[in-house]
Motif scaffolding. Structure first.
Motif, short mmCIF file in Angstrom:
data_model
loop_
_atom_site.label_atom_id
_atom_site.label_comp_id
_atom_site.label_asym_id
_atom_site.label_seq_id
_atom_site.Cartn_x
_atom_site.Cartn_y
_atom_site.Cartn_z
N GLU A 175 0.90 -1.22 0.03
CA GLU A 175 -0.02 -0.06 0.10
C GLU A 175 0.89 1.14 -0.03
N LEU A 176 0.49 2.27 -0.67
CA LEU A 176 1.69 3.37 -0.73
C LEU A 176 1.02 4.60 -0.81
N ALA A 177 2.02 5.71 -0.54
CA ALA A 177 1.75 6.93 -0.50
C ALA A 177 2.80 7.67 -1.00
N LEU A 178 2.58 8.58 -1.96
CA LEU A 178 3.57 9.42 -2.30
C LEU A 178 3.54 10.74 -1.70
N VAL A 179 4.53 11.33 -1.00
CA VAL A 179 4.61 12.41 -0.09
C VAL A 179 5.38 13.32 -1.04
N SER A 180 4.68 14.67 -0.98
CA SER A 180 5.60 15.70 -1.97
C SER A 180 6.28 16.67 -1.03
N ILE A 181 7.48 15.84 -0.50
CA ILE A 181 8.11 16.65 0.29
C ILE A 181 9.54 16.33 -0.39
N GLY A 182 10.57 17.68 -0.41
CA GLY A 182 11.73 17.27 -1.22
C GLY A 182 11.62 17.10 -2.73
N ASP A 183 12.03 16.23 -2.82
CA ASP A 183 12.07 15.56 -4.35
C ASP A 183 11.19 14.53 -4.45
N GLY A 184 10.29 14.26 -3.54
CA GLY A 184 9.22 13.14 -3.57
C GLY A 184 9.65 12.03 -2.75
N LEU A 185 8.87 11.56 -2.06
CA LEU A 185 9.21 10.32 -1.00
C LEU A 185 7.99 9.50 -1.15
N THR A 186 8.31 8.16 -1.75
CA THR A 186 7.27 7.07 -1.71
C THR A 186 7.31 6.36 -0.52
N LEU A 187 6.23 6.17 0.33
CA LEU A 187 6.13 5.20 1.30
C LEU A 187 5.36 4.01 0.94
N CYS A 188 6.04 2.96 1.06
CA CYS A 188 5.01 1.53 0.85
C CYS A 188 5.32 0.70 2.05
#
Length: 192
Positions: A175-188
């Protein structure tokens, strides 16, 4: 790159992190965001005393640059550093007993190997654990058509990141979420 040195960008930054960031910028200038232990020094103090970080990076010099700051923070015993190119040779011989024993993995490496890292980490990170992938917005170019990306170097990285993003979005194991901090961080979050 003046914004990197402004302390207002880092409102809760520990004093040792600030010192490491400023020393890194002074030594490397433009390449001030290379790994010099900043990520390690951010995470290690938050771990319990018996917590462990397995850090894999081909650049031993950069790690050693940050090592005095890690030592002053008193967290060196929590870090197992392996100077290795994880995309070619993990540097660690996983024997099976590590499978499902990692709570969290942070990947900031060569983007063309993110999918290889993903498969390895899906074995190592336990169900419910998190795998974080850095730079998944790639300077915002992932939202642009390839032909609109002017610089060839940006285009190559962009294409690698688009492939990774598409794969992760379709992977039923996470299950993922793309966080638009910095240059992008995808949490899986590993589901199974």
């Amino acid at each position: 790159m003046q914004y990197i040195l402004e302390t207002s960008c880092y409102p809760r930054e520990h004093e040792l992190l600030k010192q490491l960031r400023e020393a890194t910028f002074e030594k490397y200038q433009f390449w001030s965001q290379i790994l010099t232990g900043y990520s390690l020094l951010t995470v290690a103090p938050a771990l319990p005393d018996d917590g462990k970080i397995t850090a894999i990076d081909p650049n031993r010099e950069a790690y050693e640059f940050g090592q005095p700051f890690i030592q002053r923070a008193g967290v060196e015993h929590k870090i197992n550093f392996f100077p290795s190119d994880a995309g070619k040779e993990p540097g660690i011989k996983f024997e099976g007993k590590e499978e499902g024993n990692f709570d969290f993995a942070f990947v900031d490496a060569d983007k063309q190997n993110y999918l290889n890292y993903h498969e390895l980490l899906m074995k190592l990170v336990k169900v419910g654990g998190i795998i974080a992938y850095d730079n998944t917005l790639w300077f915002g170019t992932v939202a642009e058509p390839e032909e609109k990306v002017k610089e060839l170097a940006l285009r190559k990285g962009r294409n690698d990141v688009v492939v990774v993003n598409n794969f992760l979005a379709a992977d039923p194991r996470v299950e993922l979420a793309l966080v638009s901090i910095g240059d992008g961080l995808t949490l899986c979050r590993r589901l199974h």
